[in-house]
Design an enzyme around this catalytic site. Sequence first.
Site: not given
Length: 239
Positions: A28, A55, A68, A82
């Site tokens: 990712c 998941k 995520v 992020s």
Amino acid sequence: MSSLHLASGSEKPADVEGQARLYSMKYCPFSHRVRLVLALKNIPHDIVNINLQNKPDWYLQVHPEGKVPVYIDADGTMMTDSVAIANYLDQKYPEPPLYNNEIKSRDLELLDHYSKVIGTFSNCIHDKDKRQFEEILAEVMDNLQEFEEELNTRKTPFFGGSNPGMLDMLMWPWFERAKALTLLYKRCTSLDKERFPKLMEWVAEMKDLPFVVKNRCSYEEFAKVIEASRAGNIDYDNI
């Protein structure tokens, strides 16, 4: 990486007292951003990788959307974006600093503009952009022109100066994966050396930095991940 990608039926790894945790997925690019900041600043942490196509039930209690990255600090502070995580880490661990106050506003402006590149890349890998590859490529190159000119104006190897800064860190994951599109579209192309000499130099400088090498994601592996994901039979741990 500190773990295999945990899937449905797995148990949640026990927390490590006094240590932060990053919930991630190895390939990712958004998680990659956070790993770069953690590595550069030598921040103690562990990593728990999540199988995003299968998941664990317990992970949906951590993040109801199952996305995520998720960063949980040692004191329980939890963050999910992020950029927000990177900024939080830079404030809490100020060395080395990732912003120069004199150019911070411009860096933030450029980061906003870079979202166009990220959006195009995302649409391509998820097979949502039905245009011809040449048209997509032309758009991306036009969007990158501003970054070439910015490096030329700053006359530094990195956007952050003599060392990489926040903008360098947050841009890098997509540059590292860029050639995956040539495999997915079965086209051969690269940055135009005459049009983007500064960006070419920047890529050369970035790719050999120790913390970048440590967190490297090859474009070949990334392309395999995308192809497997499209086919619905991805095994993150055996790419």
